[in-house]
Scaffold this active site. Structure first.
Site, PDB file in Angstrom:
ATOM      1  N   LYS A  49       0.864  -1.196   0.000  1.00  0.00           N
ATOM      2  CA  LYS A  49       0.000   0.000   0.000  1.00  0.00           C
ATOM      3  C   LYS A  49       0.890   1.231   0.000  1.00  0.00           C
ATOM      4  O   LYS A  49       1.470   1.614   1.015  1.00  0.00           O
ATOM      5  CB  LYS A  49      -0.923   0.021   1.221  1.00  0.00           C
ATOM      6  CG  LYS A  49      -2.176   0.782   0.924  1.00  0.00           C
ATOM      7  CD  LYS A  49      -2.572   2.015   1.642  1.00  0.00           C
ATOM      8  CE  LYS A  49      -1.832   2.952   2.419  1.00  0.00           C
ATOM      9  NZ  LYS A  49      -1.673   4.275   1.757  1.00  0.00           N
ATOM     10  N   GLU A  81       9.129   1.192  11.048  1.00  0.00           N
ATOM     11  CA  GLU A  81      10.229   2.142  10.792  1.00  0.00           C
ATOM     12  C   GLU A  81       9.606   3.522  10.840  1.00  0.00           C
ATOM     13  O   GLU A  81       8.904   3.911   9.905  1.00  0.00           O
ATOM     14  CB  GLU A  81      10.816   1.914   9.390  1.00  0.00           C
ATOM     15  CG  GLU A  81      11.515   0.592   9.208  1.00  0.00           C
ATOM     16  CD  GLU A  81      12.924   0.588   9.760  1.00  0.00           C
ATOM     17  OE1 GLU A  81      13.319   1.565  10.434  1.00  0.00           O
ATOM     18  OE2 GLU A  81      13.621  -0.400   9.526  1.00  0.00           O
ATOM     19  N   CYS A 103      13.697  10.441   6.918  1.00  0.00           N
ATOM     20  CA  CYS A 103      13.434  10.034   8.311  1.00  0.00           C
ATOM     21  C   CYS A 103      14.648  10.269   9.201  1.00  0.00           C
ATOM     22  O   CYS A 103      14.520  10.633  10.354  1.00  0.00           O
ATOM     23  CB  CYS A 103      13.014   8.578   8.352  1.00  0.00           C
ATOM     24  SG  CYS A 103      14.153   7.516   7.477  1.00  0.00           S
ATOM     25  N   GLU A 145       9.417  16.206  14.562  1.00  0.00           N
ATOM     26  CA  GLU A 145       9.944  15.926  13.232  1.00  0.00           C
ATOM     27  C   GLU A 145       9.291  16.882  12.234  1.00  0.00           C
ATOM     28  O   GLU A 145       8.072  16.875  12.075  1.00  0.00           O
ATOM     29  CB  GLU A 145       9.613  14.483  12.856  1.00  0.00           C
ATOM     30  CG  GLU A 145      10.269  14.057  11.579  1.00  0.00           C
ATOM     31  CD  GLU A 145       9.940  12.622  11.209  1.00  0.00           C
ATOM     32  OE1 GLU A 145       8.781  12.206  11.399  1.00  0.00           O
ATOM     33  OE2 GLU A 145      10.838  11.941  10.701  1.00  0.00           O
TER      34      GLU A 145
HETATM   35  P1  NAD Z   1       2.484   8.576   7.372  1.00  0.00           P
HETATM   36  O1  NAD Z   1       2.691   7.867   8.660  1.00  0.00           O
HETATM   37  O2  NAD Z   1       1.502   9.661   7.302  1.00  0.00           O
HETATM   38  O3  NAD Z   1       2.060   7.541   6.232  1.00  0.00           O
HETATM   39  C1  NAD Z   1       2.788   6.375   5.985  1.00  0.00           C
HETATM   40  C2  NAD Z   1       1.853   5.349   5.398  1.00  0.00           C
HETATM   41  O4  NAD Z   1       0.858   5.031   6.343  1.00  0.00           O
HETATM   42  C3  NAD Z   1       1.131   5.821   4.139  1.00  0.00           C
HETATM   43  O5  NAD Z   1       1.019   4.745   3.240  1.00  0.00           O
HETATM   44  C4  NAD Z   1      -0.222   6.232   4.665  1.00  0.00           C
HETATM   45  O6  NAD Z   1      -1.254   6.152   3.719  1.00  0.00           O
HETATM   46  C5  NAD Z   1      -0.426   5.224   5.775  1.00  0.00           C
HETATM   47  N1  NAD Z   1      -1.348   5.722   6.800  1.00  0.00           N
HETATM   48  C6  NAD Z   1      -1.588   7.016   7.150  1.00  0.00           C
HETATM   49  N2  NAD Z   1      -2.546   7.079   8.090  1.00  0.00           N
HETATM   50  C7  NAD Z   1      -2.909   5.806   8.340  1.00  0.00           C
HETATM   51  C8  NAD Z   1      -3.869   5.215   9.212  1.00  0.00           C
HETATM   52  N3  NAD Z   1      -4.650   5.953  10.002  1.00  0.00           N
HETATM   53  N4  NAD Z   1      -3.977   3.867   9.219  1.00  0.00           N
HETATM   54  C9  NAD Z   1      -3.202   3.113   8.410  1.00  0.00           C
HETATM   55  N5  NAD Z   1      -2.314   3.602   7.555  1.00  0.00           N
HETATM   56  C10 NAD Z   1      -2.159   4.941   7.533  1.00  0.00           C
HETATM   57  O7  NAD Z   1       3.929   9.020   6.906  1.00  0.00           O
HETATM   58  P2  NAD Z   1       4.312   9.858   5.622  1.00  0.00           P
HETATM   59  O8  NAD Z   1       3.861  11.251   5.857  1.00  0.00           O
HETATM   60  O9  NAD Z   1       3.877   9.143   4.395  1.00  0.00           O
HETATM   61  O10 NAD Z   1       5.905   9.762   5.670  1.00  0.00           O
HETATM   62  C11 NAD Z   1       6.656  10.519   6.508  1.00  0.00           C
HETATM   63  C12 NAD Z   1       7.023   9.752   7.763  1.00  0.00           C
HETATM   64  O11 NAD Z   1       7.692   8.542   7.405  1.00  0.00           O
HETATM   65  C13 NAD Z   1       8.007  10.509   8.609  1.00  0.00           C
HETATM   66  O12 NAD Z   1       7.610  10.451   9.950  1.00  0.00           O
HETATM   67  C14 NAD Z   1       9.311   9.750   8.404  1.00  0.00           C
HETATM   68  O13 NAD Z   1      10.219   9.863   9.455  1.00  0.00           O
HETATM   69  C15 NAD Z   1       8.839   8.368   8.222  1.00  0.00           C
HETATM   70  N6  NAD Z   1       9.862   7.560   7.538  1.00  0.00           N
HETATM   71  C16 NAD Z   1      10.581   6.658   8.291  1.00  0.00           C
HETATM   72  C17 NAD Z   1      11.585   5.903   7.690  1.00  0.00           C
HETATM   73  C18 NAD Z   1      12.391   4.910   8.487  1.00  0.00           C
HETATM   74  O14 NAD Z   1      13.032   4.060   7.874  1.00  0.00           O
HETATM   75  N7  NAD Z   1      12.403   4.965   9.799  1.00  0.00           N
HETATM   76  C19 NAD Z   1      11.848   6.061   6.330  1.00  0.00           C
HETATM   77  C20 NAD Z   1      11.108   6.984   5.593  1.00  0.00           C
HETATM   78  C21 NAD Z   1      10.099   7.723   6.229  1.00  0.00           C
END
Ligand code: NAD
Length: 506
Positions: free
Chosen positions: A199, A275, A310, A409
C-alpha cells in the site's frame, strides 16, 4: 540513436509534468491477482504534481473491499505453495529478473517518482531506482545461501530449527522514498516466500503500481505481489486490522506506527515491523579536524530530498568554539542546494510533496521564530509562481532543545543549531528526544568516537560521515523510531518465523 531521460529533460520544453504524464501512459489502477483492477467502489483520488500543483492522474482509491479481495488472493497464492514452497534457487531467479526489470526501467520509474513526489530527477535516477533494484537483487541472491539450524540436543533426538515464511504481509510505505521504501520490504518479504500486499502512500502511488506489474513480468505468480493505492485511513487501516494478514511492515510516522500497534492488538495480534520518524542529532565536537567535510555532510544531511528524510540531520549539536565557523560553512554549502524544477537534471532540491506538508513545514518555521530561535538563513516559501510547493533551505541558530523545532519531526528543509560546551552535555541533548533513529558524530579522537557512539541511543550512528548507506548494513530505530530492521541479511528474520521440529530417534 535514442536519447536518455536526462538528455531529453535538459530541454525546458520537455519538462511539462502534464505532457510527460500523458506520454508515459500511467498505470492508475490497483494491481490485483496479476491484473489491473479498478477499486471495487469505483472511487478514485487525484495524483497531484508537487512542482506545479496540477492533477496528473486519477488513481484507484482502494478500501476495505479491495483489501478483502487482495488478502483472499494473497492467502490462496501462499497456501498453494506456488511461491512459498518454490525452491529458493527458483525464487532467486525470479527476483533477479525483477531487479533487472527495475534497472532496465530506471528512466521511466525515476520520472514517475519525480512527477509524483517532487524529488530531483537526478536523485530519482541515480539513487532511488538503482538502490531499489540492488535491494531486490540482494535478497534474491541471498535466499539460496541462508541455512536453517540443528539444535545441540542429546543424540536421541534431532531437532530442526526451521525458518518459515509468515504468510500474507502488508507493506505500508511513505511518500519520501516511494520505490526504495517499498523494495526494502518487498525484497526480503518475497525472498522469504511470503505473499505481499503493497500500500503506497496516497501522495505517491505511481511507481508502486508499476512495480507490481514489473514483478508479474519477472515471473511472480498472481497474488504474490499486489498493489493497492489508497488512503491510510481506508486501505491502510483495513490491512492493519485484517484478521488474515500475518504481518505489517510499515514505514511512516511514529503517530501512524502507533495506530498499527492498536490495529494489531484489536485484531489478530499480527506481527509488526515499524520504521518510524526521527530527530537525528549531528554532533560536532571541537576536535573535529575537517569542518568543511562536516559542513557538507550537515547541509546534505538535512536538505537532501527537501529534508523529507526520516534520518535527516535536523538537530545540529555544535560545540560553542566552532559554531560560528561551522554555520558559515553550512550556509555556503546550502547556497548550492537551491530549490528548483525537479525535472531539471541540474536541480539538487525539489518540491515539498504536497500543500499539507508545505503548510506543516512553514508552520514549524513560524513556531521557531515565535519561540525565540534566530532565523539565520531562508525561512520562506519560494517559486510560488510555478504553482508548486517549494521551501528555501532554512537554518535556525540559538535553538534550545526544548523548542518545538528541536523536538518534533519537521520533515522539511529546516536545520536547528544547538550549542554545547561539554561532551556529557552533548550526549544528554542528543538523547533528549523520543526518537532514536540515527546520529552523526564528528571528532578526531577515536576514544571519544567510541564513547559517544555507545552512549547515543540510535539504530545507526555515523562517525565522521552522515547518511552513508549500504544494503549490507541494517537500518532502523530505537525508542519511538520503531523496531525491526530493514536492509542487510537481518531483514529476512522479521519476515519468517522459527519452527522447531523434534524428531525422536529410535
Ligand atoms: P504517514 O505515517 O503519514 O504515512 C505512511 C503510510 O501510512 C502511508 O502509506 C499512509 O497512507 C499510511 N497511513 C496514514 N494514516 C494511516 C492510518 N490511520 N492507518 C493506516 N495507515 C495509515 O507518513 P508519511 O507522511 O507518508 O511519511 C513521513 C514519515 O515517514 C516521517 O515520519 C518519516 O520519518 C517516516 N519515515 C521513516 C523511515 C524509516 O526508515 N524509519 C523512512 C522513511 C520515512
Amino acid at each position: 540513436m535514442t536519447t536518455t531521460l536526462v538528455e531529453r529533460l535538459a530541454e525546458p520544453d520537455a519538462r511539462d509534468p502534464l505532457a510527460l504524464a500523458s506520454e508515459l501512459d500511467l498505470r492508475i489502477q490497483a494491481f490485483v491477482n496479476g491484473e489491473f483492477a479498478d477499486a471495487v467502489s469505483g472511487e478514485t483520488f487525484p495524483c497531484v504534481s508537487p512542482s506545479s500543483g496540477q492533477t496528473i492522474a486519477e488513481i484507484a482509491s482502494c478500501d476495505q473491499a479491495d483489501v478483502d479481495r487482495a488478502v483472499g488472493h494473497a492467502r490462496e497464492a501462499f497456501e498453494s505453495g506456488v511461491w512459498s514452497r518454490m525452491a529458493p534457487r527458483a525464487r532467486k531467479k525470479v527476483l533477479l529478473r525483477f531487479a533487472e526489470l527495475v534497472s532496465e526501467h530506471t528512466d521511466e520509474l525515476a520520472l514517475l517518482e519525480t512527477l509524483d513526489m517532487g524529488k530531483p530527477i537526478r536523485d530519482a535516477q541515480r539513487v532511488d531506482i538503482p538502490l531499489s533494484a540492488e535491494c531486490i537483487a540482494y535478497y534474491g541472491e541471498a535466499i539460496d545461501k541462508v541455512y536453517d539450524e540443528v539444535a545441540p540436543t542429546p543424540e536421541s533426538s534431532v531437532v530442526l530449527i526451521l525458518r518459515e515464511p509468515l504468510g500474507v504481509v502488508g507493506a505500508v510505505v511513505p511518500w519520501n522514498f516511494p520505490t526504495l521504501m517499498a523494495t526494502w520490504k518487498l525484497g526480503p518479504a518475497l525472498a522469504a516466500g511470503n505473499s505481499v500486499i503493497l500500500k503506497p502512500a496516497e501522495q505517491s502511488p505511481l511507481t508502486a503500481i508499476r512495480l507490481g506489474e514489473l514483478g508479474a513480468e519477472a515471473g511472480l505468480p498472481p497474488g504474490v505481489l499486489q498493489v493497492l493505492p489508497g488512503f491510510g485511513e481506508t486501505a491502510g487501516q483495513a490491512l492493519g486490522r485484517h484478521p488474515d494478514v500475518d504481518m505489517i511492515a510499515f514505514t511512516g510516522s511514529t503517530e501512524v506506527g502507533k495506530y498499527f500497534l492498536r490495529y494489531s492488538g484489536e485484531s489478530n495480534m499480527k506481527r509488526l515491523a515499524l520504521e518510524c520518524g526521527g530527530k537525528s542529532p549531528f554532533v560536532v565536537f571541537p576536535d573535529c579536524d575537517d569542518l568543511d567535510a562536516a559542513a557538507t555532510a550537515a547541509a546534505w544531511g538535512v536538505f537532501y530530498n527537501q529534508g523529507e528524510v526520516c534520518n535527516a540531520a535536523s538537530r545540529l549539536l555544535v560545540h560553542a568554539e566552532v559554531k560560528d565557523e561551522l554555520l558559515e560553512k553550512i550556509v555556503a554549502v546550502s547556497k548550492r542546494i537551491r530549490p528548483g524544477d525537479p525535472l531539471d537534471p541540474k536541480t539538487r532540491m525539489g518540491a515539498i510533496v504536497d500543500e499539507t506538508q508545505l503548510d506543516r513545514v512553514l508552520g514549524y518555521i513560524e513556531a521557531g521564530k515565535k519561540e525565540g530561535a534566530t532565523l539565520h538563513t531562508g525561512g520562506s516559501r519560494t517559486l510560488e509562481e510555478t504553482g508548486g510547493y517549494f521551501v528555501e533551505p532554512t537554518i535556525f541558530d540559538t535553538v534550545s532543545n526544548d523548542m518545538k523545532i528541536a523536538r518534533e519531526e519537521i520533515f522539511g528543509p529546516v536545520l536547528s543549531a544547538i550549542t554545547f560546551t561539554e561532551e556529557e552535555e552533548a550526549i544528554r541533548i542528543a538523547n533528549d528526544t523520543v526518537y532514536g533513529l540515527a546520529a552523526g558524530i564528528w571528532t578526531s579522537d577515536v576514544n571519544r568516537a567510541h564513547r559517544a557512539a555507545r552512549a547515543i541511543r540510535a539504530g545507526v550512528v555515523w562517525v565522521n560521515t552522515f547518511d552513508a548507506g549500504d544494503i549490507t548494513s541494517p537500518f532502523g530505530g530505537f525508542k519511538q523510531s520503531g523496531f525491526g530492521r530493514d536492509k542487510s541479511i537481518h531483514a529476512l528474520e522479521k519476515f519468517t518465523d522459527r519452527k522447531a521440529v523434534w524428531i525422536q530417534l529410535r
